[in-house]
Design an enzyme around this catalytic site. Structure first.
Site: not given
Length: 405
Positions: A127, A229
């Site tokens: 990422f 999240y």
């Protein structure tokens, strides 16, 4: 092989009852939500939980709540997260900061604990924030970055790491589940390879925590970071978590010295002395309000059982692959995720040159996957809130949009 209809899979799903625990799970304006691996749906209890927190703990107890509960929450919530999701014994997980800040603190601490080693190993497919933090610290500390390359539709394997680590390697930074392909890395074996070379290893768990069992202690992991999240449904901007193996806590010195990580925060001391244990990895005042939704999601995972969550995840991704083969492959789409279920996390990526425009059109229709460059649609499947029928509607809509072009 004949595909089992979605309605039949939903009827047999032992976790189907949990779908009603989420806000607007059957809202007709959302035809298919296939992006729970970016932002999980809120739980129905989150609104009342936050309202009660404002009315009572914050509104009536006021600053007394710090002594009564809040000071302990970064570690107590971390312990519960470690127990239910991360395979971590108490005293090794804290909840605070963002993933980027946690990565910075842990990477800086790790390279500082390996003097004489001047190289960080990271994969090019990791990422962006992981790579950017590594590159920034390397520039700051005069270190080298060594990059691993992995196939587009899979990820880094133990042999790849073994061929790259050496006496210069201070730290290996990898994602447990690759954010694009969904490839599930062999945490225990890659960790062993890094340790055999004398290096530490840091695992990014953003795309695995809450979707499948993670065994940090059993795998002898050193460090881990992740967000709350996605599959942990903590809400936009909810705090990250930080794992530091107990055996390393006294050895590592994290670089962001703040009052909440001090041995006696309210002593207002002239000099910094780190707290004992995992608390020393806290810096500033933790986001207590933002931790509240996570607490309810952890208890929902406890009720469902993480093994059952993983079983549903595998079934969903298997169905997604079958649908992609049947509906999308004839239209030129290519699977960009592993076909073997044991090598997949809880999302599947399919590539097609038109998927950037297709994704934009789908969002207007209430079909919500996400797009990942250069040409991938990522189908994120949250086992406790995603139904097989929802998945099927989403793949059918992708096929319709491709045909219409």
């Amino acid at each position: 092989m004949t595909m089992v209809p979605a309605r039949q899979l939903d009827a047999a799903d032992p976790l189907a009852r949990f779908r009603s625990r989420f806000v607007a799970a059957d809202d007709p304006s959302v035809v298919a939500y296939l992006d729970g691996n970016s932002l999980g749906r809120p739980l129905a209890v989150t609104g009342p939980r936050l309202a009660g927190f404002v009315a009572q703990e914050w509104g009536r107890r006021l600053i007394r709540s710090w002594d009564e509960a809040w000071m302990a929450e970064p570690v107590s919530v971390g312990d519960r997260l470690g127990e239910l999701v991360l395979g971590a014994a108490p005293g090794q997980v804290t909840v605070a900061d963002s993933t980027t800040v946690v990565l910075y603190k842990l990477i800086r601490a790790a390279v500082g604990a390996r003097p004489g080693r001047d190289e960080i190993l990271v994969d090019r497919g990791n990422f962006p924030t992981d790579r950017f933090v590594v590159e920034g610290i390397a520039a700051e500390r005069g270190l080298s970055v060594r990059y691993l390359s992995a196939p587009h539709d899979s990820g880094v394997r133990p042999a790849d790491v073994a061929a790259a680590v050496g006496e210069r390697t201070a730290l290996v930074v990898l994602s447990h589940v690759a954010y694009r392909s969904g490839f599930l890395a062999d945490l225990a074996e890659i960790t062993r390879v890094a340790h055999d070379a004398g290096a530490l290893i840091l695992w990014d768990l953003c795309h695995s925590a809450g979707a499948l069992p993670v065994e940090l202690d059993a795998g002898q992991a050193d460090l881990a970071a992740g967000c709350t999240y996605k599959y942990l449904n903590g809400g936009p901007g909810s705090p990250a978590f930080c794992y530091v193996a107990a055996r390393l806590q006294d050895e590592l010195s994290q670089p962001v010295w703040g009052w909440m990580g001090a041995a006696e925060p309210f002593a207002m001391a002239a000099e910094y002395q780190p707290a004992k244990g995992i608390r020393r990895f806290i810096s500033g005042t933790p986001p207590v309000l933002a931790m509240q939704p996570l607490k309810d999601m952890l208890e929902l995972i406890a009720e469902a059982g993480l093994e059952a969550v993983r079983t549903k995840s595998v079934a969903l991704t298997e169905h997604a692959v079958a649908l992609a083969d049947e509906l999308l492959a004839p239209l030129g789409a290519v699977l960009a995720s592993p076909r073997e279920a044991a090598e997949r996390g809880s999302h599947v990526t399919v590539d097609h040159p038109r998927f950037a425009e297709v994704t934009a059109a789908l969002w207007q229709q209430g079909v919500i996957p996400d797009f990942r460059p250069p040409d991938g649609i990522r189908i994120g499947l949250s086992p406790l809130s995603t139904s097989f029928a929802e998945l099927e509607r989403g793949l059918q809509a992708i096929a319709r949009e491709l045909r219409s072009g």
